[in-house]
Design a protein around this motif. Structure first.
Motif, PDB file in Angstrom:
ATOM      1  N   ARG A   1       3.693   2.319  10.576  1.00  0.00           N
ATOM      2  CA  ARG A   1       3.743   1.307   9.522  1.00  0.00           C
ATOM      3  C   ARG A   1       5.087   0.569   9.483  1.00  0.00           C
ATOM      4  O   ARG A   1       5.130  -0.655   9.433  1.00  0.00           O
ATOM      5  CB  ARG A   1       3.444   1.963   8.174  1.00  0.00           C
ATOM      6  CG  ARG A   1       2.102   2.685   8.169  1.00  0.00           C
ATOM      7  CD  ARG A   1       1.856   3.397   6.868  1.00  0.00           C
ATOM      8  NE  ARG A   1       2.824   4.448   6.596  1.00  0.00           N
ATOM      9  CZ  ARG A   1       2.792   5.678   7.127  1.00  0.00           C
ATOM     10  NH1 ARG A   1       1.829   5.997   7.971  1.00  0.00           N
ATOM     11  NH2 ARG A   1       3.695   6.579   6.817  1.00  0.00           N
ATOM     12  N   VAL A   2       6.171   1.325   9.456  1.00  0.00           N
ATOM     13  CA  VAL A   2       7.492   0.694   9.410  1.00  0.00           C
ATOM     14  C   VAL A   2       7.730  -0.132  10.677  1.00  0.00           C
ATOM     15  O   VAL A   2       8.236  -1.258  10.618  1.00  0.00           O
ATOM     16  CB  VAL A   2       8.596   1.757   9.229  1.00  0.00           C
ATOM     17  CG1 VAL A   2       9.977   1.110   9.306  1.00  0.00           C
ATOM     18  CG2 VAL A   2       8.430   2.480   7.891  1.00  0.00           C
TER      19      VAL A   2
ATOM     20  N   ASN B   1      -0.750   1.918  -2.426  1.00  0.00           N
ATOM     21  CA  ASN B   1      -0.920   2.584  -1.137  1.00  0.00           C
ATOM     22  C   ASN B   1       0.389   2.439  -0.365  1.00  0.00           C
ATOM     23  O   ASN B   1       0.829   1.325  -0.068  1.00  0.00           O
ATOM     24  CB  ASN B   1      -2.080   1.931  -0.373  1.00  0.00           C
ATOM     25  CG  ASN B   1      -2.422   2.662   0.903  1.00  0.00           C
ATOM     26  OD1 ASN B   1      -1.575   3.302   1.512  1.00  0.00           O
ATOM     27  ND2 ASN B   1      -3.673   2.557   1.320  1.00  0.00           N
ATOM     28  N   ILE B   2       1.031   3.553  -0.035  1.00  0.00           N
ATOM     29  CA  ILE B   2       2.362   3.554   0.579  1.00  0.00           C
ATOM     30  C   ILE B   2       2.400   2.810   1.906  1.00  0.00           C
ATOM     31  O   ILE B   2       3.476   2.395   2.370  1.00  0.00           O
ATOM     32  CB  ILE B   2       2.852   5.014   0.776  1.00  0.00           C
ATOM     33  CG1 ILE B   2       4.350   5.034   1.125  1.00  0.00           C
ATOM     34  CG2 ILE B   2       2.028   5.712   1.854  1.00  0.00           C
ATOM     35  CD1 ILE B   2       5.239   4.499   0.057  1.00  0.00           C
ATOM     36  N   VAL B   3       1.248   2.594   2.521  1.00  0.00           N
ATOM     37  CA  VAL B   3       1.194   1.894   3.811  1.00  0.00           C
ATOM     38  C   VAL B   3       1.891   0.541   3.726  1.00  0.00           C
ATOM     39  O   VAL B   3       2.713   0.192   4.580  1.00  0.00           O
ATOM     40  CB  VAL B   3      -0.272   1.709   4.252  1.00  0.00           C
ATOM     41  CG1 VAL B   3      -0.356   0.728   5.427  1.00  0.00           C
ATOM     42  CG2 VAL B   3      -0.882   3.045   4.645  1.00  0.00           C
ATOM     43  N   PHE B   4       1.596  -0.226   2.706  1.00  0.00           N
ATOM     44  CA  PHE B   4       2.101  -1.593   2.637  1.00  0.00           C
ATOM     45  C   PHE B   4       3.571  -1.669   2.225  1.00  0.00           C
ATOM     46  O   PHE B   4       4.315  -2.477   2.806  1.00  0.00           O
ATOM     47  CB  PHE B   4       1.188  -2.424   1.743  1.00  0.00           C
ATOM     48  CG  PHE B   4      -0.232  -2.416   2.245  1.00  0.00           C
ATOM     49  CD1 PHE B   4      -0.572  -3.102   3.402  1.00  0.00           C
ATOM     50  CD2 PHE B   4      -1.210  -1.666   1.607  1.00  0.00           C
ATOM     51  CE1 PHE B   4      -1.861  -3.062   3.899  1.00  0.00           C
ATOM     52  CE2 PHE B   4      -2.501  -1.623   2.094  1.00  0.00           C
ATOM     53  CZ  PHE B   4      -2.831  -2.320   3.252  1.00  0.00           C
ATOM     54  N   PRO B   5       4.058  -0.854   1.287  1.00  0.00           N
ATOM     55  CA  PRO B   5       5.514  -0.803   1.085  1.00  0.00           C
ATOM     56  C   PRO B   5       6.277  -0.393   2.345  1.00  0.00           C
ATOM     57  O   PRO B   5       7.377  -0.885   2.585  1.00  0.00           O
ATOM     58  CB  PRO B   5       5.664   0.247  -0.032  1.00  0.00           C
ATOM     59  CG  PRO B   5       4.409   0.119  -0.820  1.00  0.00           C
ATOM     60  CD  PRO B   5       3.341  -0.138   0.220  1.00  0.00           C
TER      61      PRO B   5
ATOM     62  N   ALA C   1      -0.454 -10.903  16.220  1.00  0.00           N
ATOM     63  CA  ALA C   1      -1.049  -9.687  15.659  1.00  0.00           C
ATOM     64  C   ALA C   1      -0.202  -8.490  16.069  1.00  0.00           C
ATOM     65  O   ALA C   1       0.194  -8.380  17.233  1.00  0.00           O
ATOM     66  CB  ALA C   1      -2.484  -9.510  16.138  1.00  0.00           C
ATOM     67  N   VAL C   2       0.066  -7.608  15.108  1.00  0.00           N
ATOM     68  CA  VAL C   2       0.872  -6.418  15.373  1.00  0.00           C
ATOM     69  C   VAL C   2       0.198  -5.228  14.700  1.00  0.00           C
ATOM     70  O   VAL C   2      -0.097  -5.276  13.496  1.00  0.00           O
ATOM     71  CB  VAL C   2       2.313  -6.556  14.827  1.00  0.00           C
ATOM     72  CG1 VAL C   2       3.121  -5.300  15.149  1.00  0.00           C
ATOM     73  CG2 VAL C   2       2.989  -7.784  15.395  1.00  0.00           C
ATOM     74  N   GLY C   3      -0.045  -4.172  15.446  1.00  0.00           N
ATOM     75  CA  GLY C   3      -0.652  -2.995  14.832  1.00  0.00           C
ATOM     76  C   GLY C   3      -1.281  -2.066  15.847  1.00  0.00           C
ATOM     77  O   GLY C   3      -0.666  -1.717  16.852  1.00  0.00           O
ATOM     78  N   PHE C   4      -2.535  -1.717  15.607  1.00  0.00           N
ATOM     79  CA  PHE C   4      -3.235  -0.722  16.413  1.00  0.00           C
ATOM     80  C   PHE C   4      -4.720  -0.874  16.131  1.00  0.00           C
ATOM     81  O   PHE C   4      -5.127  -1.557  15.176  1.00  0.00           O
ATOM     82  CB  PHE C   4      -2.766   0.686  16.032  1.00  0.00           C
ATOM     83  CG  PHE C   4      -2.593   0.841  14.544  1.00  0.00           C
ATOM     84  CD1 PHE C   4      -3.663   1.177  13.729  1.00  0.00           C
ATOM     85  CD2 PHE C   4      -1.365   0.597  13.960  1.00  0.00           C
ATOM     86  CE1 PHE C   4      -3.513   1.270  12.363  1.00  0.00           C
ATOM     87  CE2 PHE C   4      -1.196   0.684  12.573  1.00  0.00           C
ATOM     88  CZ  PHE C   4      -2.274   1.029  11.782  1.00  0.00           C
TER      89      PHE C   4
END
Length: 332
Positions: free
Chosen positions: A300-301, A78-82, A162-165
């Motif tokens: 993501r990046v 899954n390209i999200v994690f790379p 925590a970092v994200g959405f």
């Protein structure tokens, strides 16, 4: 033919070949501290001649402050994690930190084992996806002396950083968008919701929003296993076989949505006049299809970059909401 066992070249051997002390070799290789250009050239010439490979992990453990940052991620397919790793690695490299990673395949028990293995190296930080971990994992993370960063989710209580959405917010916004466009017979195609808890949060909020508006989810097709373009195509085919009058389908991510898109192309189903398609993640490939995919673009990046910056700065515990962006596209 006899082969002699090749022993590992040591730091002491490099120092002897260069005619300097081991501490000088260490300073040169770490590019830290004082040494002359002439000394550096002699050390690097010895390194090249002997084929010396620095033991970075041993150096990390021996130092007063570890520079190892461990990533325990669900998937590499899954390209999200790379993308997250790409964002983090640039910051870590600039600040002389070393990233290592392991893959859980969305298995919480495997995550626990990998966290234990990573913590044995005494990293400066551990980064994981989401807030849902086994009790054993949480106990280790809370007891460790290193920083803990949970990524790509804000719907829960972090151990440290925590970092994200909000995935729940992304699900709600997706449902509201489809309802605003006038879609009423809406289905869902997704992958394993129990393992991918972030997808489960989006799906739950999506269904709740539809139900509150008086238009409950018509049907769903769940693929047991990892998401893929193929499983998205097969999933939509099965869903439409049961519910041919659907006017929109929400997919767990863009991989699955692209599979649904290809199914419609193959079967002559007009998008969006006969069937609207909505994804999640905002992958580049969805932007360059003949009809750009309607989706949620996630940072993501940026998530990886900001997480790494917090670790490097040894920032106090906090939650960073990077939000997300709704991409209207041309498939709804």
């Amino acid at each position: 033919m006899d082969f002699k066992h090749q022993t590992t070249v040591t730091l002491a051997e490099v120092a002897a070949a260069a005619g300097v002390g081991e501490s000088t070799v260490s300073r040169v290789l770490r590019n830290h501290g004082s040494f002359s250009k002439k000394t550096r050239d002699r050390v690097m010439e010895a390194v090249e001649q002997l084929g010396y490979v620095p033991n970075r992990i041993a150096g990390t453990l021996a130092s007063a402050g570890s520079r190892l940052v461990a990533f325990v991620i669900p998937s590499l397919s899954n390209i999200v994690f790379p993308d997250v790793l790409r964002g983090a690695s640039s910051v870590l490299e600039e600040n002389q930190h070393q990233a290592v990673f392991s893959v859980t395949d969305y298995d919480p028990e495997r995550e626990e084992a990998l966290v234990a293995a990573m913590l044995a190296w005494r990293p400066t930080a551990v980064m994981l996806a989401g807030f849902e971990h086994t009790q054993g994992t949480l106990k280790m993370l809370r007891a460790t002396g290193c920083r803990v960063v949970e990524l790509l989710d804000l719907d829960g209580s972090p151990v440290d950083l925590a970092v994200g959405f909000s995935n729940a917010a992304a699900g709600r916004v997706s449902a509201e968008f489809l309802l605003k466009r006038g879609y009423r017979r809406i289905g869902y195609v997704g992958h394993d919701l129990e393992r991918d808890t972030r997808a489960g949060k989006r799906f739950g909020a999506f269904c709740e929003t539809l139900g509150s508006a008086g238009f409950p989810l018509a049907d769903r097709e769940i693929h047991v296993g990892a998401s893929s373009v193929e499983s998205g195509r097969l999933g939509l085919e099965r869903l439409l076989a049961r519910q041919p009058d659907l006017d929109a389908v929400y997919f767990s991510n863009d991989d699955m949505a692209l599979g649904g898109y290809f199914h419609c192309l193959a079967r002559g189903i007009s998008i969006p006049s006969q069937l609207a398609i909505f994804g999640y993640n905002g992958l580049d490939i969805g932007r360059v299809t003949p009809q750009p995919l309607s989706t949620i673009r996630t940072p993501r990046v940026s998530t990886g970059r900001v997480a790494a910056e917090l670790v490097v700065a040894n920032a106090p515990p906090q939650v960073i909401d990077l939000g997300f962006e709704l991409i209207e596209g041309a498939t709804t």
